[in-house]
Write a protein that holds these residues in place. Structure first.
Motif, PDB file in Angstrom:
ATOM      1  N   ASN A 275      -8.301 -22.831  29.616  1.00 49.50           N
ATOM      2  CA  ASN A 275      -7.016 -22.675  28.942  1.00 49.50           C
ATOM      3  C   ASN A 275      -7.206 -22.204  27.507  1.00 49.50           C
ATOM      4  OD1 ASN A 275      -4.903 -23.544  30.866  1.00 49.50           O
ATOM      5  ND2 ASN A 275      -6.035 -25.459  30.862  1.00 49.50           N
ATOM      6  N   LEU A 276      -8.206 -22.782  26.824  1.00 46.90           N
ATOM      7  CA  LEU A 276      -8.468 -22.415  25.436  1.00 46.90           C
ATOM      8  C   LEU A 276      -8.854 -20.946  25.332  1.00 46.90           C
ATOM      9  CD1 LEU A 276      -8.781 -23.235  22.488  1.00 46.90           C
ATOM     10  CD2 LEU A 276     -11.158 -23.889  22.999  1.00 46.90           C
ATOM     11  N   GLY A 277      -9.714 -20.487  26.250  1.00 49.00           N
ATOM     12  CA  GLY A 277     -10.125 -19.084  26.243  1.00 49.00           C
ATOM     13  C   GLY A 277      -8.948 -18.143  26.436  1.00 49.00           C
ATOM     14  N   LEU A 278      -8.045 -18.510  27.338  1.00 48.26           N
ATOM     15  CA  LEU A 278      -6.865 -17.681  27.577  1.00 48.26           C
ATOM     16  C   LEU A 278      -5.963 -17.625  26.354  1.00 48.26           C
ATOM     17  CD1 LEU A 278      -5.853 -18.645  31.237  1.00 48.26           C
ATOM     18  CD2 LEU A 278      -6.498 -16.374  30.422  1.00 48.26           C
ATOM     19  N   TYR A 279      -5.702 -18.793  25.763  1.00 46.71           N
ATOM     20  CA  TYR A 279      -4.798 -18.832  24.607  1.00 46.71           C
ATOM     21  C   TYR A 279      -5.397 -18.084  23.411  1.00 46.71           C
ATOM     22  CZ  TYR A 279      -1.700 -22.192  26.898  1.00 46.71           C
ATOM     23  OH  TYR A 279      -0.816 -22.795  27.760  1.00 46.71           O
ATOM     24  N   LEU A 280      -6.667 -18.312  23.139  1.00 45.94           N
ATOM     25  CA  LEU A 280      -7.306 -17.658  21.998  1.00 45.94           C
ATOM     26  C   LEU A 280      -7.340 -16.144  22.160  1.00 45.94           C
ATOM     27  CD1 LEU A 280     -10.340 -19.954  21.027  1.00 45.94           C
ATOM     28  CD2 LEU A 280      -8.290 -19.461  19.678  1.00 45.94           C
ATOM     29  N   SER A 281      -7.782 -15.681  23.326  1.00 46.83           N
ATOM     30  CA  SER A 281      -7.893 -14.235  23.548  1.00 46.83           C
ATOM     31  C   SER A 281      -6.528 -13.565  23.528  1.00 46.83           C
ATOM     32  CB  SER A 281      -8.613 -13.949  24.869  1.00 46.83           C
ATOM     33  OG  SER A 281      -7.955 -14.573  25.948  1.00 46.83           O
ATOM     34  N   SER A 282      -5.515 -14.208  24.106  1.00 49.86           N
ATOM     35  CA  SER A 282      -4.181 -13.600  24.127  1.00 49.86           C
ATOM     36  C   SER A 282      -3.588 -13.527  22.720  1.00 49.86           C
ATOM     37  CB  SER A 282      -3.250 -14.381  25.047  1.00 49.86           C
ATOM     38  OG  SER A 282      -3.074 -15.717  24.604  1.00 49.86           O
ATOM     39  N   VAL A 283      -3.743 -14.588  21.939  1.00 48.18           N
ATOM     40  CA  VAL A 283      -3.190 -14.592  20.574  1.00 48.18           C
ATOM     41  C   VAL A 283      -3.912 -13.580  19.694  1.00 48.18           C
ATOM     42  CG1 VAL A 283      -2.944 -15.961  18.475  1.00 48.18           C
ATOM     43  CG2 VAL A 283      -2.323 -16.958  20.687  1.00 48.18           C
ATOM     44  N   LEU A 284      -5.238 -13.585  19.742  1.00 49.60           N
ATOM     45  CA  LEU A 284      -6.016 -12.682  18.893  1.00 49.60           C
ATOM     46  C   LEU A 284      -5.743 -11.220  19.229  1.00 49.60           C
ATOM     47  CD1 LEU A 284      -9.455 -14.557  18.722  1.00 49.60           C
ATOM     48  CD2 LEU A 284      -7.745 -14.333  16.915  1.00 49.60           C
ATOM     49  N   LEU A 285      -5.692 -10.905  20.521  1.00 45.20           N
ATOM     50  CA  LEU A 285      -5.440  -9.524  20.910  1.00 45.20           C
ATOM     51  C   LEU A 285      -4.012  -9.103  20.575  1.00 45.20           C
ATOM     52  CD1 LEU A 285      -7.357  -9.261  24.303  1.00 45.20           C
ATOM     53  CD2 LEU A 285      -7.738  -7.873  22.276  1.00 45.20           C
ATOM     54  N   ALA A 286      -3.049 -10.008  20.808  1.00 46.50           N
ATOM     55  CA  ALA A 286      -1.657  -9.681  20.495  1.00 46.50           C
ATOM     56  C   ALA A 286      -1.486  -9.420  19.001  1.00 46.50           C
ATOM     57  CB  ALA A 286      -0.738 -10.810  20.950  1.00 46.50           C
ATOM     58  N   VAL A 287      -2.046 -10.299  18.185  1.00 41.63           N
ATOM     59  CA  VAL A 287      -1.961 -10.120  16.732  1.00 41.63           C
ATOM     60  C   VAL A 287      -2.669  -8.838  16.308  1.00 41.63           C
ATOM     61  CG1 VAL A 287      -2.694 -11.071  14.515  1.00 41.63           C
ATOM     62  CG2 VAL A 287      -1.711 -12.581  16.247  1.00 41.63           C
ATOM     63  N   GLY A 288      -3.821  -8.557  16.926  1.00 37.64           N
ATOM     64  CA  GLY A 288      -4.568  -7.353  16.589  1.00 37.64           C
ATOM     65  C   GLY A 288      -3.807  -6.079  16.912  1.00 37.64           C
ATOM     66  N   VAL A 289      -3.192  -6.035  18.093  1.00 37.77           N
ATOM     67  CA  VAL A 289      -2.445  -4.842  18.504  1.00 37.77           C
ATOM     68  C   VAL A 289      -1.232  -4.634  17.598  1.00 37.77           C
ATOM     69  CG1 VAL A 289      -0.987  -3.873  20.332  1.00 37.77           C
ATOM     70  CG2 VAL A 289      -3.210  -4.865  20.903  1.00 37.77           C
ATOM     71  N   VAL A 290      -0.477  -5.696  17.334  1.00 39.27           N
ATOM     72  CA  VAL A 290       0.713  -5.584  16.483  1.00 39.27           C
ATOM     73  C   VAL A 290       0.327  -5.202  15.056  1.00 39.27           C
ATOM     74  CG1 VAL A 290       2.645  -6.864  15.474  1.00 39.27           C
ATOM     75  CG2 VAL A 290       2.076  -7.170  17.889  1.00 39.27           C
ATOM     76  N   ALA A 291      -0.729  -5.840  14.524  1.00 35.95           N
ATOM     77  CA  ALA A 291      -1.168  -5.536  13.158  1.00 35.95           C
ATOM     78  C   ALA A 291      -1.625  -4.081  13.046  1.00 35.95           C
ATOM     79  CB  ALA A 291      -2.303  -6.483  12.764  1.00 35.95           C
ATOM     80  N   ALA A 292      -2.358  -3.606  14.057  1.00 40.77           N
ATOM     81  CA  ALA A 292      -2.816  -2.216  14.047  1.00 40.77           C
ATOM     82  C   ALA A 292      -1.633  -1.260  14.057  1.00 40.77           C
ATOM     83  CB  ALA A 292      -3.718  -1.954  15.252  1.00 40.77           C
ATOM     84  N   ALA A 293      -0.611  -1.579  14.868  1.00 45.61           N
ATOM     85  CA  ALA A 293       0.567  -0.720  14.951  1.00 45.61           C
ATOM     86  C   ALA A 293       1.283  -0.645  13.608  1.00 45.61           C
ATOM     87  CB  ALA A 293       1.511  -1.239  16.030  1.00 45.61           C
ATOM     88  N   PHE A 294       1.460  -1.786  12.938  1.00 46.42           N
ATOM     89  CA  PHE A 294       2.164  -1.798  11.654  1.00 46.42           C
ATOM     90  C   PHE A 294       1.331  -1.154  10.557  1.00 46.42           C
ATOM     91  CE2 PHE A 294       5.067  -4.596  13.737  1.00 46.42           C
ATOM     92  CZ  PHE A 294       6.243  -4.512  13.006  1.00 46.42           C
ATOM     93  N   PHE A 295       0.024  -1.317  10.617  1.00 45.95           N
ATOM     94  CA  PHE A 295      -0.841  -0.715   9.602  1.00 45.95           C
ATOM     95  C   PHE A 295      -0.903   0.796   9.759  1.00 45.95           C
ATOM     96  CE2 PHE A 295      -5.073   0.914   8.478  1.00 45.95           C
ATOM     97  CZ  PHE A 295      -5.093   0.621   7.117  1.00 45.95           C
ATOM     98  N   LEU A 296      -1.032   1.266  10.991  1.00 43.55           N
ATOM     99  CA  LEU A 296      -1.200   2.690  11.242  1.00 43.55           C
ATOM    100  C   LEU A 296       0.105   3.464  11.058  1.00 43.55           C
ATOM    101  CD1 LEU A 296      -3.388   2.414  14.463  1.00 43.55           C
ATOM    102  CD2 LEU A 296      -4.149   3.297  12.254  1.00 43.55           C
ATOM    103  N   ASP A 297       1.214   2.849  11.456  1.00 44.58           N
ATOM    104  CA  ASP A 297       2.491   3.551  11.497  1.00 44.58           C
ATOM    105  C   ASP A 297       3.426   3.005  10.420  1.00 44.58           C
ATOM    106  OD1 ASP A 297       4.385   5.313  12.395  1.00 44.58           O
ATOM    107  OD2 ASP A 297       5.036   4.086  14.079  1.00 44.58           O
TER     108      ASP A 297
END
Length: 416
Positions: free
Chosen positions: A164-186
């Protein structure tokens, strides 16, 4: 293992597979017809003046969009009907607690797109955002109830998740990374206007329809489709990462309707929301200012990066949620390494995501070979920046679409 790959080039085993085979060859025929018309237009170009030729090309492009959308609607209706028939005949499964909330969300998205197209004012935007947001929250609540009630484990062969911890950590980190990249790039992105919403609806519809058109189904799962990611990637490339990520996430929820393999809320986020939101980063190379003047290189490298992030998202879902299935495949195929969940998930994703990427790149090269198509993409990209400048100079929140298009056309004509 490779002997167990299921193909759809001549698969008439049941109504659904027959429809997939017919859809595949219809799509191939439409693609060949499109290429033929483009070649013919290139051959006869010298016989007409520039204005007449450009008008004819615009008319032809509009006609092909209508044909593509008509085919997409036919595919979606046909395969939806096949799905309900299969469920009625006990050849497929339907979990009401998951399916119906997602169906309501899909209806809310489509209805909002139509409403904003007809009446694109602030009140309509607020109402549509509230409706879509409420439907999305309802989906999340139902998934949580589905998981906490134990139905998720029961409906997936009584298999619990590895971590469960692996799922929550990976999903949060990737979601934050994708959103942050989108806002930074665009960072220069402007709010969606009617034109953008129309393009988004068209691209989502085309991608969703093409996701039904399978070429192969791999032995451990995962399907190789007829360049189903391409319309979404083109939208993200033209309109920027912020809009691309948002539209990709919506498309991911639609994919959950088509194939609701959900056993955990975080796994749902990884496999459907984050993975397809990552497709919205296709314009990353262009937005970083790399390979200027080389649209093909920008698109291909951006698509590779986007697919790489999608791969990682599916990979962690595979490790922590489905890794236990590797032991069964290790026994079936006499490959002991598959019993390791990390290796199993890696092989699983490679078997379909890499071929999908290759097909998308080949299709993109064919599409981007058209100079007129590249010009249309350049105009859409320019419309974003010019529209923003017009809005700033006029001190209004959004420039009229017609004025933006005229400004873009003038700039493009001078550049030519």
């Amino acid at each position: 293992m490779l002997e167990d790959i299921k193909t759809y080039f001549a698969n008439f085993d049941g109504a659904t597979n027959t429809c997939r085979t017919i859809a595949l060859w219809v799509t191939v025929a439409l693609l060949l017809a499109f290429v033929a018309t483009r070649l013919y237009a290139a051959i006869v170009r010298k016989q007409y003046d520039e204005q007449t030729y450009n008008s004819a090309v615009k008319l032809m492009n509009g006609g092909w969009i209508v044909v593509a959308l008509a085919a997409a609607v036919c595919y979606i209706v046909t395969f939806a009907s096949c799905y309900f028939v299969d469920v009625a005949n006990d050849n497929d499964y339907l979990f009401p607690i998951l399916f119906y909330p997602m169906l309501v969300f899909a209806i809310a998205v489509v209805g909002s797109a139509i409403a904003l197209f007809i009446k694109p004012n602030k009140i309509a935007k607020i109402v549509c955002a509230a409706v879509v947001g409420s439907a999305f929250i309802a989906v999340l609540v139902c998934i949580i109830v589905y998981y906490t009630s134990g139905q998720a484990v029961e409906n997936n062969y009584d298999t619990d998740v590895l971590s469960n911890l692996g799922l929550y950590l990976s999903s949060v980190l990737l979601a934050v990374g994708v959103v942050a990249a989108a806002f930074f790039l665009d960072r220069k992105s402007k709010p969606m206007d009617t034109r953008t919403i129309t393009y988004a609806a068209v691209c989502v519809a085309l991608s969703f329809a093409l996701s039904y058109v399978r070429l192969f189904k791999m032995p451990m799962g995962g399907s190789i489709t007829f360049a189903s990611m391409l319309p979404l990637m083109l939208f993200a490339f033209m309109f920027g990462s912020r809009k691309g990520v948002a539209v990709g996430a919506i498309y991911g929820l639609l994919q959950a309707i088509q194939d609701p393999w959900i056993i955990h809320p975080a796994q749902f986020a990884l496999d459907y929301v984050v993975a397809f939101a990552a497709i919205g980063l296709t314009g990353i190379i262009r937005e970083l200012g790399l390979f200027k003047g080389n649209m093909r290189a920008q698109f291909i490298l951006g698509a590779t990066v986007a697919c790489g992030i999608r791969f990682i998202s599916h990979y962690f879902a595979g490790v922590f949620a489905f890794g236990v299935y590797g032991a069964g495949y290790a026994a079936d195929y006499n490959i002991s390494a598959l019993a390791n969940e990390y290796f199993y998930s890696f092989v699983y994703q490679c078997l379909y995501i890499i071929p999908e990427l290759v097909i998308v790149i080949v299709a993109a090269l064919l599409v981007l070979a058209s100079q007129s198509f590249r010009k249309q993409i350049e105009r859409r990209i320019a419309a974003g920046s010019i529209g923003e400048k017009v809005a700033q100079n006029a001190d209004v929140s959004e420039a009229p679409a017609a004025e933006t298009e005229n400004a873009v056309d003038k700039v493009s004509d001078k550049a030519e």
